[in-house]
Design an enzyme around this catalytic site. Structure first.
Site, PDB file in Angstrom:
ATOM      1  N   PHE A   1       0.871  -1.187   0.000  1.00  0.00           N
ATOM      2  CA  PHE A   1       0.000   0.000   0.000  1.00  0.00           C
ATOM      3  C   PHE A   1       0.903   1.230   0.000  1.00  0.00           C
ATOM      4  CE2 PHE A   1      -2.767   3.270   1.629  1.00  0.00           C
ATOM      5  CZ  PHE A   1      -3.997   2.965   1.066  1.00  0.00           C
TER       6      PHE A   1
ATOM      7  N   THR B   1       3.104   7.098   1.199  1.00  0.00           N
ATOM      8  CA  THR B   1       4.210   7.995   1.570  1.00  0.00           C
ATOM      9  C   THR B   1       5.140   8.278   0.382  1.00  0.00           C
ATOM     10  OG1 THR B   1       4.127   7.036   3.772  1.00  0.00           O
ATOM     11  CG2 THR B   1       6.124   8.276   3.211  1.00  0.00           C
TER      12      THR B   1
ATOM     13  N   ALA C   1       6.250  13.789   1.169  1.00  0.00           N
ATOM     14  CA  ALA C   1       4.898  13.678   1.743  1.00  0.00           C
ATOM     15  C   ALA C   1       4.880  12.507   2.722  1.00  0.00           C
ATOM     16  CB  ALA C   1       3.857  13.476   0.645  1.00  0.00           C
TER      17      ALA C   1
ATOM     18  N   ARG D   1      19.550 -15.792  35.687  1.00  0.00           N
ATOM     19  CA  ARG D   1      20.874 -15.155  35.725  1.00  0.00           C
ATOM     20  C   ARG D   1      21.297 -14.910  37.185  1.00  0.00           C
ATOM     21  NH1 ARG D   1      25.826 -14.271  33.674  1.00  0.00           N
ATOM     22  NH2 ARG D   1      26.596 -12.180  34.144  1.00  0.00           N
TER      23      ARG D   1
ATOM     24  N   HIS E   1      18.749  -7.536  30.886  1.00  0.00           N
ATOM     25  CA  HIS E   1      19.624  -8.566  30.321  1.00  0.00           C
ATOM     26  C   HIS E   1      21.107  -8.193  30.376  1.00  0.00           C
ATOM     27  CE1 HIS E   1      15.896 -10.231  28.819  1.00  0.00           C
ATOM     28  NE2 HIS E   1      16.539 -11.283  28.370  1.00  0.00           N
TER      29      HIS E   1
ATOM     30  N   GLU F   1       1.570   4.763  10.427  1.00  0.00           N
ATOM     31  CA  GLU F   1       0.154   4.975  10.820  1.00  0.00           C
ATOM     32  C   GLU F   1       0.005   6.249  11.650  1.00  0.00           C
ATOM     33  OE1 GLU F   1      -2.303   3.138   9.698  1.00  0.00           O
ATOM     34  OE2 GLU F   1      -1.278   1.331   9.016  1.00  0.00           O
TER      35      GLU F   1
END
Ligand SMILES: Cc1cc2nc3c(=O)[nH]c(=O)nc-3n(C[C@H](O)[C@H](O)[C@H](O)COP(=O)(O)OP(=O)(O)OC[C@H]3O[C@@H](n4cnc5c(N)ncnc54)[C@H](O)[C@@H]3O)c2cc1C
Length: 379
Positions: free
Chosen positions: A122, A125, A129, A263, A333, A358
């Protein structure tokens, strides 16, 4: 247990989650590294309601509720960002074809799309623009039985793999924007992948239309109503993005709970350190608040209300929240989180996408501001 869902909604969520965990999760790493996508696996996912759910039964779809669509996107987002965004684009195409397609267009494009035999893109852009989509310059000039398209489109998801697409272009005679179906089998155009950070199993393409001829019968919807057609799917696109982000936040939470429990430092699991607990609780709280806004938006649409405010707020908050959740999950982590063998390395990259397509977070804020204050900061 999720008390805000009906029994059927919970069952659907759980069965989709089990399926994705068993069948798709094991192949994510190989596809992300090779930058390939398992297109042949999509049809089996459509059986759960992906893509078909956005189309009414009269057009060959499942006609699912927004809540069901939201849960499907949440689970796709929890499993794999590249899958979630691919399903989103196919859903948006299915929706516009069902809304505006002629019987011939539905037969040629929608039916095979719902069967998982054709895949599309689709293209709205352009280089100049983006947020201001209405400023697009691509033209579609009528020439006998054809339209001739000239212009460039940018960041178009999966335009390299898709064999057809919808392109938004301005018809010079009227100056209005219309939507056109472009079929690779009958029209020539160029597609180039732009290397990108997130969603590595998708392509993010530049499309070049240079005197590209398409039959006049490929006009999708009414002449001059292209932007209106694109905007008619805006709530669904934002809800999809929001719930995909919720799913990714959920994945971040699960990863940091597992890691913190196993951990060990200073002679015991890091889960026992208060500062680690704070990070994990922040990820959980971001995930649950985002989920509530997503559910609220879905239920608002299912109640038949406009839902523009709710979908915009969900898109804004969930997109920002997943960025924070992924940053915290990576921190839990330590060095392992920055290594490609850790899932949170991918979560961190994919989370950065959630605030941009979006409608960026800033554009959502302006929509929400206008709703609350009655004044548009855009124009
Ligand atoms: C992964 C990915 C996939 C995409 N897929 C597609 C696709 O399939 N099809 C498609 O057509 N497009 C697609 N896009 C494009 C996407 O819709 C645009 O990137 C988005 O609309 C923003 O436009 P832009 O990137 O040009 O940013 P710009 O509009 O140039 O914005 C740059 C910055 O300025 C801010 N800004 C702009 N205007 C204002 C304002 N008035 N007030 C305050 N801040 C403002 C923005 O929030 C942003 O922070 C995709 C993008 C990405 C990253």
């Amino acid at each position: 247990m999720d008390v805000l869902l009906s029994e059927d909604e919970r069952l659907l969520r759980d069965s989709v989650r089990s399926y994705l965990d068993a069948k798709i999760a094991p192949i994510v790493t190989e596809h992300e590294r090779a930058r390939t996508f398992p297109w042949h696996r999509l049809a089996e996912l459509y059986e759960f309601g992906y893509v078909r759910g956005v189309v009414p039964e009269a057009d060959g779809g499942d006609g699912a509720s927004h809540m069901v669509l939201a849960l499907l996107m949440q689970e796709a987002g929890r499993c794999w960002g590249s899958l979630r965004t691919t399903l989103n684009v196919q859903s948006m195409l299915a929706r516009v074809l069902s809304t505006a397609g002629t019987p011939e267009q539905k037969e040629r494009f929608l039916r095979p799309l719902l069967a998982g035999q054709r895949f599309g893109w689709f293209a709205l852009t352009e280089p100049d623009a983006g947020s201001d989509a209405g400023a697009l310059r691509t033209t579609a000039r009528r020439d006998g039985d054809d339209y001739v398209i000239n212009g460039r489109k940018l960041y178009i998801t999966n335009a390299l793999a898709g064999d057809f697409g919808v392109v938004l272009a301005r018809v010079p005679d009227t100056g209005e924007v219309s939507a056109f179906l472009v079929d690779r089998a009958e029209s020539e155009y160029q597609a180039y992948d732009i290397p990108h950070m997130p969603l590595r199993a998708t392509t993010s393409c530049e499309l070049v239309f240079d005197q590209t001829r398409i039959p006049a019968a490929n006009l999708l919807g009414e002449l001059g109503r292209g932007l209106a057609l694109a905007m008619s799917g805006v709530n669904l696109g934002r809800l999809n993005m929001a719930m995909g982000a919720v799913g990714l936040s959920q994945a971040c939470l699960e990863a940091c709970v597992d890691f913190a429990r196993t951990r060990e430092q200073f002679g015991r699991p890091i889960a026992g350190f208060q500062l680690v607990q704070e990070m994990v609780v922040q990820v959980a709280t971001l995930t649950e608040t985002a989920r509530l806004l997503g559910y609220q938006a879905a239920r608002t649409l299912d109640a038949g209300l406009p839902g523009r405010y709710e979908c915009s707020m969900a898109k804004y908050y969930c997109g920002e929240a997943v960025g924070q959740a992924a940053t915290l999950a990576l921190q839990v982590h330590g060095g392992a989180g920055l290594m490609e063998e850790s899932p949170v390395e991918r979560y961190f990259r994919d989370a950065r996408e959630a605030t941009i397509p979006e409608g960026t977070s800033q554009i959502q804020i302006l929509h929400l501001g206008k709703h609350l204050l009655g004044v548009s900061a855009l124009r």
